[in-house]
Write an enzyme that holds these catalytic residues in place. Sequence first.
Site, mmCIF file in Angstrom:
data_model
loop_
_atom_site.group_PDB
_atom_site.id
_atom_site.type_symbol
_atom_site.label_atom_id
_atom_site.label_comp_id
_atom_site.label_asym_id
_atom_site.label_seq_id
_atom_site.Cartn_x
_atom_site.Cartn_y
_atom_site.Cartn_z
ATOM 1 N N ASP A 18 5.454 0.257 3.386
ATOM 2 C CA ASP A 18 5.612 -1.215 4.291
ATOM 3 C C ASP A 18 5.494 -2.304 3.216
ATOM 4 O O ASP A 18 5.451 -2.188 2.061
ATOM 5 C CB ASP A 18 4.867 -1.222 5.358
ATOM 6 C CG ASP A 18 3.306 -0.857 5.062
ATOM 7 O OD1 ASP A 18 2.901 -1.403 3.968
ATOM 8 O OD2 ASP A 18 2.699 -0.141 5.799
ATOM 9 N N TYR A 37 -6.086 0.486 8.480
ATOM 10 C CA TYR A 37 -7.281 0.782 7.199
ATOM 11 C C TYR A 37 -8.608 0.418 7.981
ATOM 12 O O TYR A 37 -9.290 -0.518 7.619
ATOM 13 C CB TYR A 37 -6.778 0.064 6.099
ATOM 14 C CG TYR A 37 -5.658 0.807 5.421
ATOM 15 C CD1 TYR A 37 -5.726 2.217 4.872
ATOM 16 C CD2 TYR A 37 -4.411 0.235 5.553
ATOM 17 C CE1 TYR A 37 -4.706 2.703 4.145
ATOM 18 C CE2 TYR A 37 -3.165 0.720 4.964
ATOM 19 C CZ TYR A 37 -3.568 2.013 4.279
ATOM 20 O OH TYR A 37 -2.281 2.516 3.701
ATOM 21 N N ASP A 96 0.737 -1.239 -0.049
ATOM 22 C CA ASP A 96 -0.007 0.026 -0.038
ATOM 23 C C ASP A 96 0.742 1.048 -0.077
ATOM 24 O O ASP A 96 0.503 2.176 -0.581
ATOM 25 C CB ASP A 96 -0.945 -0.021 1.109
ATOM 26 C CG ASP A 96 -0.272 0.136 2.493
ATOM 27 O OD1 ASP A 96 0.830 -0.887 2.482
ATOM 28 O OD2 ASP A 96 -0.499 1.042 3.311
ATOM 29 N N GLU A 119 5.389 9.840 3.469
ATOM 30 C CA GLU A 119 5.273 8.549 2.894
ATOM 31 C C GLU A 119 4.360 8.388 1.703
ATOM 32 O O GLU A 119 3.328 9.318 1.546
ATOM 33 C CB GLU A 119 4.519 7.744 4.264
ATOM 34 C CG GLU A 119 4.366 6.088 3.597
ATOM 35 C CD GLU A 119 3.927 5.213 4.674
ATOM 36 O OE1 GLU A 119 3.458 5.984 5.941
ATOM 37 O OE2 GLU A 119 3.915 3.940 4.802
#
Length: 498
Positions: free
Chosen positions: A86, A235, A83, A475
């Site tokens: 990571d 999430y 995603d 990120e």
Amino acid sequence: MAFSLVPYSLTLPILCLAICSLSLTYSAFTSQDYNDALGKSILFFEGQRSGKLPPDQRLKWRADSGLSDGSSSYVDLVGGYYDAGDNVKFGLPMAFTTTLLAWSVIEFGSSMQSQIQNARSAIRWSTDYLLKAATATPGTLYVQLGDPNKDHQCWERPEDMDTPRNVYKVTTQSPGSDVAAETAAALAAASIVFHDSDPSYSTKLLQTAMKVFDFADKYRGSYSDSLNSVVCPFYCSYSGYHDELLWGASWIHRASQNASYLAYIQSNGHTLGADDDDYSFSWDDKRAGTKVLLSKGFLEKNIQEFELYKAHSDNYICSLIPGSPNFQAQYTPGGLLYKGSESNLQYVTSSAFLLLTYAKYLSSNGGVASCGSSTVTAQKLISQAQKQVDYILGNNPAKMSYMVGFGQRYPLYVHHRGSSIPSVNAHPDHIGCNDGFQYLHSGSPNPNVLVGAILGGPDSSDNFADDRNNYQQSEPATYINAPFVGAVAFFSAKSTAT
Ligand SMILES: *[C@@H]1O[C@H](CO)[C@@H](O)[C@H](O)[C@H]1NC(C)=O
């Protein structure tokens, strides 16, 4: 690209001033710049690939990873996307990313020129995985690969990953209508993309979408309740599953034109959020996107049942336009839409995409949104979206491009494990869980450029800390890029500033 401090209109010849009255909005970028950004925004997805990489992989610092994913449950779940920074494959944002990539191609694919094939490949990388996740075991949708808590305790390249690759699923007993209906939306939207280029794949996508939607609708519940700490707070489905059910049905209706989905939308719309005004559109909350998607049916096909969605689309769109009576948004002093400190640019790219898509739908029907007693033109929506796209690409107070590898100055300390650790090709020895942290904390720029990644972005005062530890700002995420692909494609096809 060149930043000029002289307003565009002052530099135009008199002749053009007379005939270019509709194209006076200043832009810092040429169509070539947008075209460059379009290619890079799609290339980014190659950096997020999990599974066996194909020979035509262009980001060469990545290699195969996650080749045993699913084996602990005796299913093949190799492939798909990580995603963000990571190494977990999270189903809800992956499906949403896919839906938005597909929507980008559906609306603006005709502007993508040489990039259309790359855009389709980026979608297929995900839909191949989602098809496996949806069909491997009857009555089951696999929704996540990897223990996120264990994964986040390490700083490892995906190629070295040795954290538990737990398989998580939703079933008839432990439902997940949110993740399942979003998966249905993704498969249905992708079926439109492949309708002409690969009809049998398209049919398979649509048939699977209908089955997954049926499962989502029949066995109702939120995956946050079924999977708890495995998906929350990563999430968590904060908005619940109603929004995804209406979104999923709307996409299947768009893809199939099957009347039973129209009937579903008519009879369930009101209980699933049709009357809400909501001002964010993200991997969690689909309401604003659903309004815009369904408004097309009213604006272009005069489906009277969807007039309601046009009215709420107007409310959403007007909320973004400064000076409109329904204005609700916050902008930074430099003009960036600001929703929150964490990955703010996801809201910027998703709303820019909705502005452009709605402008397109409106243009077939009067060309204006109603904002209380006043109106806002499609042209205004386009210029508002362009300001956001241009800001991301570097036309901002910090003079920083928030797309990695684009322009003169862009972030170098990207919060991304694979990008920050030497490539397995340069450094083949295993770098273990804890050994990787030296690269997280290193003062050197990332050795591998994650070309095209759009990061979380600046704060509410237009300040950005180029710092790997500042994940809120540094990120990347697949769902930040996905709607940008469509938005930047729109501008790449314009030969002059709009
Ligand atoms: C329309 O969708 C329903 C529900 O998924 C399905 O049962 C039916 O066969 C579909 N009709 C057509 C013509 O595809």
